[in-house]
Structures are given as structure tokens and as C-alpha cells.
Scaffold this motif. Structure first.
Motif, PDB file in Angstrom:
ATOM      1  N   UNK A 226     -28.970   1.209  -8.683  1.00 13.81           N
ATOM      2  CA  UNK A 226     -28.037   1.812  -7.731  1.00 13.81           C
ATOM      3  C   UNK A 226     -26.918   0.835  -7.368  1.00 13.81           C
ATOM      4  N   UNK A 227     -27.305  -0.455  -7.193  1.00 16.94           N
ATOM      5  CA  UNK A 227     -26.282  -1.464  -6.872  1.00 16.94           C
ATOM      6  C   UNK A 227     -25.244  -1.544  -7.987  1.00 16.94           C
ATOM      7  N   UNK A 228     -25.733  -1.523  -9.226  1.00 14.56           N
ATOM      8  CA  UNK A 228     -24.780  -1.607 -10.351  1.00 14.56           C
ATOM      9  C   UNK A 228     -23.891  -0.372 -10.409  1.00 14.56           C
ATOM     10  N   UNK A 229     -24.456   0.773 -10.000  1.00 14.42           N
ATOM     11  CA  UNK A 229     -23.636   1.993  -9.973  1.00 14.42           C
ATOM     12  C   UNK A 229     -22.496   1.842  -8.954  1.00 14.42           C
ATOM     13  N   UNK A 230     -22.845   1.308  -7.775  1.00 21.06           N
ATOM     14  CA  UNK A 230     -21.819   1.134  -6.727  1.00 21.06           C
ATOM     15  C   UNK A 230     -20.782   0.101  -7.173  1.00 21.06           C
ATOM     16  N   UNK A 231     -21.280  -1.047  -7.673  1.00 23.82           N
ATOM     17  CA  UNK A 231     -20.339  -2.097  -8.109  1.00 23.82           C
ATOM     18  C   UNK A 231     -19.464  -1.579  -9.257  1.00 23.82           C
ATOM     19  N   UNK A 232     -20.103  -0.863 -10.188  1.00 29.46           N
ATOM     20  CA  UNK A 232     -19.370  -0.329 -11.342  1.00 29.46           C
ATOM     21  C   UNK A 232     -18.303   0.671 -10.937  1.00 29.46           C
ATOM     22  N   UNK A 233     -18.540   1.369  -9.811  1.00 36.57           N
ATOM     23  CA  UNK A 233     -17.539   2.328  -9.326  1.00 36.57           C
ATOM     24  C   UNK A 233     -16.303   1.609  -8.799  1.00 36.57           C
ATOM     25  N   UNK A 234     -16.465   0.342  -8.455  1.00 37.71           N
ATOM     26  CA  UNK A 234     -15.318  -0.459  -7.996  1.00 37.71           C
ATOM     27  C   UNK A 234     -14.915  -1.491  -9.063  1.00 37.71           C
ATOM     28  N   UNK A 235     -15.273  -1.204 -10.329  1.00 33.97           N
ATOM     29  CA  UNK A 235     -15.078  -2.199 -11.392  1.00 33.97           C
ATOM     30  C   UNK A 235     -13.612  -2.616 -11.537  1.00 33.97           C
ATOM     31  N   UNK A 236     -12.701  -1.653 -11.351  1.00 35.78           N
ATOM     32  CA  UNK A 236     -11.292  -2.006 -11.536  1.00 35.78           C
ATOM     33  C   UNK A 236     -10.788  -2.922 -10.422  1.00 35.78           C
ATOM     34  N   UNK A 237     -11.339  -2.720  -9.212  1.00 31.16           N
ATOM     35  CA  UNK A 237     -10.985  -3.636  -8.116  1.00 31.16           C
ATOM     36  C   UNK A 237     -11.523  -5.028  -8.419  1.00 31.16           C
ATOM     37  N   UNK A 238     -12.732  -5.050  -9.005  1.00 38.22           N
ATOM     38  CA  UNK A 238     -13.350  -6.342  -9.338  1.00 38.22           C
ATOM     39  C   UNK A 238     -12.480  -7.097 -10.345  1.00 38.22           C
ATOM     40  N   UNK A 239     -11.935  -6.356 -11.326  1.00 42.89           N
ATOM     41  CA  UNK A 239     -11.061  -7.017 -12.303  1.00 42.89           C
ATOM     42  C   UNK A 239      -9.756  -7.443 -11.645  1.00 42.89           C
ATOM     43  N   UNK A 240      -9.337  -6.659 -10.640  1.00 41.26           N
ATOM     44  CA  UNK A 240      -8.148  -7.041  -9.862  1.00 41.26           C
ATOM     45  C   UNK A 240      -8.374  -8.352  -9.130  1.00 41.26           C
ATOM     46  N   UNK A 241      -9.577  -8.488  -8.522  1.00 42.59           N
ATOM     47  CA  UNK A 241      -9.932  -9.747  -7.839  1.00 42.59           C
ATOM     48  C   UNK A 241      -9.886 -10.899  -8.846  1.00 42.59           C
ATOM     49  N   UNK A 242     -10.442 -10.632 -10.029  1.00 44.30           N
ATOM     50  CA  UNK A 242     -10.503 -11.678 -11.066  1.00 44.30           C
ATOM     51  C   UNK A 242      -9.104 -12.140 -11.447  1.00 44.30           C
ATOM     52  N   UNK A 243      -8.187 -11.183 -11.585  1.00 42.81           N
ATOM     53  CA  UNK A 243      -6.824 -11.535 -11.971  1.00 42.81           C
ATOM     54  C   UNK A 243      -6.135 -12.367 -10.890  1.00 42.81           C
ATOM     55  N   UNK A 244      -6.485 -12.078  -9.620  1.00 44.81           N
ATOM     56  CA  UNK A 244      -5.795 -12.749  -8.520  1.00 44.81           C
ATOM     57  C   UNK A 244      -6.378 -14.123  -8.201  1.00 44.81           C
ATOM     58  N   UNK A 245      -7.668 -14.342  -8.584  1.00 46.11           N
ATOM     59  CA  UNK A 245      -8.282 -15.632  -8.231  1.00 46.11           C
ATOM     60  C   UNK A 245      -7.895 -16.712  -9.233  1.00 46.11           C
ATOM     61  N   UNK A 246      -8.269 -17.938  -8.907  1.00 51.78           N
ATOM     62  CA  UNK A 246      -7.889 -19.090  -9.732  1.00 51.78           C
ATOM     63  C   UNK A 246      -9.113 -19.964  -9.999  1.00 51.78           C
ATOM     64  N   UNK A 247      -9.049 -20.762 -11.070  1.00 53.56           N
ATOM     65  CA  UNK A 247     -10.060 -21.764 -11.373  1.00 53.56           C
ATOM     66  C   UNK A 247     -11.429 -21.170 -11.657  1.00 53.56           C
ATOM     67  N   UNK A 248     -12.456 -21.814 -11.077  1.00 58.31           N
ATOM     68  CA  UNK A 248     -13.840 -21.411 -11.338  1.00 58.31           C
ATOM     69  C   UNK A 248     -14.090 -19.984 -10.869  1.00 58.31           C
ATOM     70  N   UNK A 249     -13.523 -19.654  -9.689  1.00 57.75           N
ATOM     71  CA  UNK A 249     -13.719 -18.304  -9.126  1.00 57.75           C
ATOM     72  C   UNK A 249     -13.206 -17.251 -10.101  1.00 57.75           C
ATOM     73  N   UNK A 250     -12.090 -17.566 -10.781  1.00 55.23           N
ATOM     74  CA  UNK A 250     -11.536 -16.605 -11.731  1.00 55.23           C
ATOM     75  C   UNK A 250     -12.486 -16.412 -12.918  1.00 55.23           C
ATOM     76  N   UNK A 251     -13.043 -17.533 -13.398  1.00 57.54           N
ATOM     77  CA  UNK A 251     -13.979 -17.464 -14.523  1.00 57.54           C
ATOM     78  C   UNK A 251     -15.193 -16.616 -14.172  1.00 57.54           C
TER      79      UNK A 251
END
Lengths: 305, 257
Positions: free
Chosen positions: B172-197
């Protein structure tokens, strides 16, 4: 090779292959759905409904919507877009979900108010946003400062309303002392460049955010250029009045005792004197200047030093 | 191959015996109630409500079934000791896992098929006729089935090494996280360094359910691009295959004594 080992090897290879495929396909999906997440906002653009559907998890959802607003603005700004139709609804949803999210008012107003391509060119929405923020956070002096700032930087500068906003902010406990000074300056309508400089210096001094500081520095550098060029234009005009001709170079003005040396911009690069006009040597280094741009110059995206 | 099909057929039969398809009654009541009521309490959004509510219900009912049946597929067989009977015959462990996966997805497909008939019936009731843009609802339903494929595979993966309760939480957790997957990739694009990786790795590992959700789009009669259909199909198959491979690898090594 035993049966179990064969299964392990085959499955492992398949697993790696499907992992690589899913990563590749996700990247293709991203290309196909560049603005899909934001388009969804259009279908649910009532802040009240989003709040109800959040089931009480408004804080997290506000953070997500704020991130979407930043991404939306960033993606549009990079392409020098002039249409930011989703920005206002995104900010409205964000602040309805979390009315205490001060950054959303501060940055949001700065995204909304400036003219395109630097912003959405919606100062009325920016004012409404900050007023909503003030109603929900009446003790936060920074919001009054933002409000005064927007009134001052609007196309038709509204000094009276700017002075009123700074004055309201000055009455808030622990307000920055600059607010009272700014209120007085607005009331006098005096010293355009000095007032603008004070606004940006306050912006620089009252934030820890690197981006805001860089933006403030860029504006301060532009103000210095505008101020320099205003003074130089006066000298050129005076020379022209005296001789009937514009000076062909700064050396002529130096020879006439009107200048001590060739004037330089904040980066130390000499200004140019072309047909009586003062121009910057590298205008792209000063994205917010109003003077010194060569004729027909198309400004690029602001770059911070 | 016939052994896989037989296990799949048994899984389907078992689900039907467990009265899984009873959810169709609740679905029918919900949709017919909405179709009749919405016309009386609102103006101009009858079609919109039926499509939104219908497709959302299809998705949520299926997600619940996929998770709660999926997590018990292995553990229930172990509890009832039927797993030992099955594996003592010439049935390989991977065949058992793949058969179970196909059986569950088959159950969900049949379930979705009947729900889809319900959605279109309700749509006909409120609109009095079908229009060409209604065909996009079929695409949305297809994407929902693709969501089920991924979720079944994930539920099976978790149930191959964890307890049913924890498997349900993970899935269920993966379903919820997966529903926000595009936001997660947005976070990844905006972060830097280790956090981005870390954010980028997480963004590519969690399933992307948001790309499979086009309910809002079809409710507003907007077309779905052929590219999106093709990539989503390939993605769902690749991701499910990855999860099933993981389940097989774990189950192959699991001590069943």
C-alpha cells in the motif's frame, strides 16, 4: 548447471533486463508527459475541494503543491514563457492547504508580480495572495514588506499603498526598523534609486535564502549601473550644450576636465560612449538594468553571480 | 507451461470461491446510485461524475483486491500446508509464483471487465447515447489493469518473504508513493549532491502509477497519445517482470521447512 541454479541465473538476468527497461521507459514517459502533473491541477482547481480531499494531511499536500508551483514557474521561466495561467491556482491551493507557509507568499508574490518573462505579470493576484497571507499571519512583518514591495514595483507605482503597507508592517512586534524608514520614503516619493536600493538592501539583509540574496545583489548591481549612466548622461548633455556636439569618447570629457578617468561598471569594465549614448560593454551581466542597453538588445535570462 | 496455467486457474477459482467478485455488487450499487442522484443534485456534470467516480471506484476496488489477495497467495498456501502438496509434485517454485500472479491478474481482469460494463451502462443512463470520446475510457480502464499488474507483482514479491500484514503495508505504501512518482522525480531534479543521487534512485525504483492515471484526462474527453499507451504498456510489463523475478529469486531460496 543444476535446475535451481539455472532458474536463479535466468531470473537474475531477466530482473536486470526489466530494471533497465523500466528506467529507460520511465525516461521516455517523462518526455511524453512533460507537464502532466501540472495539467492535473486544472481538473481539481478548487482549493476547498483539495483541502477536503486531503483527509487532514494538509501540511504534506501543501508542500507537494508548493513544489509543483516552483517547478511550474521554473519550467516556464526557462523557456521565457509569457503565459503562467496555472501559477495563481497552484499558489492558492498551496496557501489554502497551509496558510502558515510563509515562503509560498514571499516567493509566490515574487513569481506573480513581475512582468513576463521575469514573472507572471499578475500584480493583482500577487497582492491578493500576500493580503491572504497577512490575514492568516498578521504578526509576520515580512509579509507587509512583500506587499509594500509589490506596490512599489508595479508598473504604475502606488506610493500611497506601498507606504501604507510598510507602515502597517512597522507596527508589528519585532518588525525590522527599515520598514518605518521605507514607509517615510514612500510617503515622500523621493529618491527613486535610493528607495529602490534600500528595498533591495533590506531584502538582502533579511533573508538567509541564497536565491533571494543573489536576486537582490543582481538588482543592486543594476541600480548602480542605472545611477552611473544617469550621471554620465548629464555630463554628456552638458558637454553637448556647451559645444553643440556630443563627445566622441570619454577621453574628450576627461580632457575637458568633466571626468577623472574612464568610468567603469560594477564589474570594472569600462562603459562605452557610442554616438552620445552610454552603453554597457556586457549588458548580459546586468539583467535588470533599465539604462545602458544597446539599441535592439534582447535580454537573456537573469544569471546570478 | 500447462502447470503454470493450472495454478493460475486454481488461483482464479479460489478467488471466486472466496467471494472476491461480491465487490461487484457494492460497485453496481455505488454507480447506479450516483448516476440517479447526481442528475438531481447538480447541473451539467453528470457525465463527469459518472466517469470520475466509476473509474476511481474500479481503480480503488481493484487495488484493495490486488493487495489483500496478493499478500495471502503464498502465506495462505503455507498456512494450509497445501504449498507442500503442490511442490511435492513436479511443479517448480517459479511456476508456482508465475501461476499465482497470472491467476490473480486474471481475477482482476474479469472483475474490471464487469465493472467496465457497469461504467458504460451508467454513462448510457446519464448521457442517453455514447460519443466517440467515450472510447478513451477504455484506455483509462486498460491503464487501470496495468496498475493492477504492477500491484499484484509487488504484493507477491512482498508475500514471498514477509508476513501478510507487513506485505500489505509495504504494497500500500508503494502504491501511495508511486501515485506521487512524478513529484518524487521533481524533487530529485531540484536537489543537489548526495540527496539528488538518492532521490533519483528512489524515483526510478518506485513504480510510476501517476503516468497510469488518466482518469481526469478522459473525464474531460481529452485524447491519450499513442506513445503514452505504448510506453505505459511496456513499462507496466517491465516493472511487473522485475517484481516477479525478485519474488522468484527470493522464493527459490526460501526455507519452507
Amino acid at each position: 548447471m543444476s535446475g535451481s541454479r539455472k532458474v536463479t541465473v535466468t531470473t537474475s538476468v531477466l530482473l536486470l533486463f526489466s530494471l533497465a527497461s523500466s528506467v529507460f521507459l520511465l525516461r521516455r514517459l517523462d518526455q511524453v508527459r512533460t507537464s502532466a502533473t501540472l495539467e492535473e491541477v486544472l481538473y481539481l482547481n478548487s482549493p476547498k475541494w483539495v483541502r477536503r480531499l486531503s483527509l487532514g494531511y494538509t501540511g504534506l499536500l501543501a508542500d507537494i503543491y508548493w513544489t509543483r508551483a516552483v517547478q511550474y514557474f521554473g519550467s516556464k521561466h526557462v523557456t521565457r514563457a509569457t503565459d503562467y495561467k496555472l501559477l495563481s491556482p497552484l499558489l492558492e491551493i498551496t496557501t489554502t492547504l497551509d496558510p502558515k507557509l510563509i515562503v509560498a507568499y514571499q516567493f509566490g508574490a515574487n513569481f506573480l508580480a513581475p512582468k513576463p518573462p521575469n514573472g507572471a505579470g499578475q500584480p493583482d493576484q500577487a497582492i491578493a495572495l500576500v493580503e491572504y497571507g497577512i490575514r492568516n499571519n498578521p504578526d509576520n512583518w515580512k509579509l507587509y514588506y512583500e506587499l509594500g514591495f509589490i506596490y512599489y514595483y508595479m508598473e504604475s507605482k502606488d506610493y500611497a499603498k506601498a507606504a501604507e503597507a510598510f507602515e502597517r508592517g512597522a507596527k508589528v512586534p519585532n518588525a525590522h526598523p527599515f520598514l518605518r524608514v521605507l514607509a517615510a520614503q514612500m510617503a515622500q516619493h523621493a529618491g527613486e534609486i535610493q528607495t529602490a536600493r534600500m528595498l533591495w538592501q533590506t531584502a538582502y539583509a533579511t533573508t538567509q535564502d541564497d536565491l533571494i540574496r543573489k536576486n537582490a545583489v543582481a538588482h543592486l548591481r543594476a541600480l548602480k549601473v542605472d545611477e552611473d549612466i544617469t550621471e554620465l548622461e548629464k555630463l554628456v548633455a552638458a558637454y553637448r550644450q556647451q559645444t553643440g556636439l556630443p563627445p566622441s569618447s570619454f577621453n574628450v570629457l576627461i580632457g575637458a576636465g568633466r571626468l577623472l578617468g574612464v568610468p567603469v561598471d560594477p564589474d570594472g569594465k569600462p562603459y562605452r560612449l557610442v554616438d552620445g549614448r552610454i552603453e554597457l560593454r556586457n549588458p548580459e551581466d546586468f539583467p535588470f538594468v533599465e539604462k545602458g542597453l544597446p539599441p535592439g538588445y534582447e535580454p537573456g535570462l537573469p544569471k546570478f553571480h | 507451461m500447462s502447470r503454470v496455467v493450472r495454478i493460475a486457474a486454481n488461483t482464479f477459482r479460489e478467488a471466486v470461491r472466496d467471494r472476491v467478485l461480491y465487490n461487484l455488487i457494492a460497485f453496481a450499487l455505488l454507480l447506479s446510485g450516483a448516476a440517479i442522484l447526481v442528475g438531481q443534485i447538480s447541473v451539467g456534470i453528470e457525465r463527469l461524475v459518472v466517469v470520475n467516480l466509476g473509474l476511481t471506484a474500479v481503480s480503488l476496488f481493484g487495488v484493495v483486491i490486488a493487495i489483500f489477495i496478493g499478500i495471502g497467495l503464498v502465506s495462505k498456501e503455507m498456512e494450509k500446508r497445501t504449498l507442500y502438496t503442490v511442490l511435492s509434485r513436479p511443479v517448480r517454485r517459479w511456476e508456482f509464483i508465475v501461476g499465482k500472479f497470472l491467476g490473480l491478474t486474471g481475477t482482476l481482469f474479469v472483475n474490471t471487465f464487469f465493472m467496465a460494463i457497469g461504467v458504460f451502462a451508467a454513462l448510457l443512463y446519464v448521457s442517453h447515447k455514447f460519443q466517440s470520446s467515450d472510447a478513451w475510457i477504455l484506455v483509462a480502464l486498460f491503464f487501470i489493469v496495468l496498475q493492477f499488474l504492477i500491484l499484484c507483482a509487488l504484493a507477491l514479491l512482498f508475500s514471498s518473504f514477509s508476513s501478510p500484514l507487513l506485505s500489505a503495508v509495504f504494497a500500500f505504501s508503494l502504491f501511495v508513493i508511486g501515485s506521487f512518482a512524478e513529484d518524487l522525480r521533481g524533487f530529485a531534479r531540484m536537489s543537489r549532491g548526495l540527496a539528488q543521487g538518492l532521490a533519483t534512485t528512489a524515483a526510478y525504483l518506485v513504480p510510476n502509477f501517476s503516468a497510469l492515471n488518466v482518469i481526469g484526462q478522459v473525464a474531460h474527453e481529452q485524447p491519450i497519445s499513442a506513445h503514452l499507451i505504448a510506453y505505459n504498456t511496456a513499462y507496466a510489463l517491465a516493472y511487473s517482470a522485475m517484481a516477479i523475478c525478485g519474488a522468484v529469486l527470493i522464493f527459490e531460496r526460501r526455507n519452507l521447512k
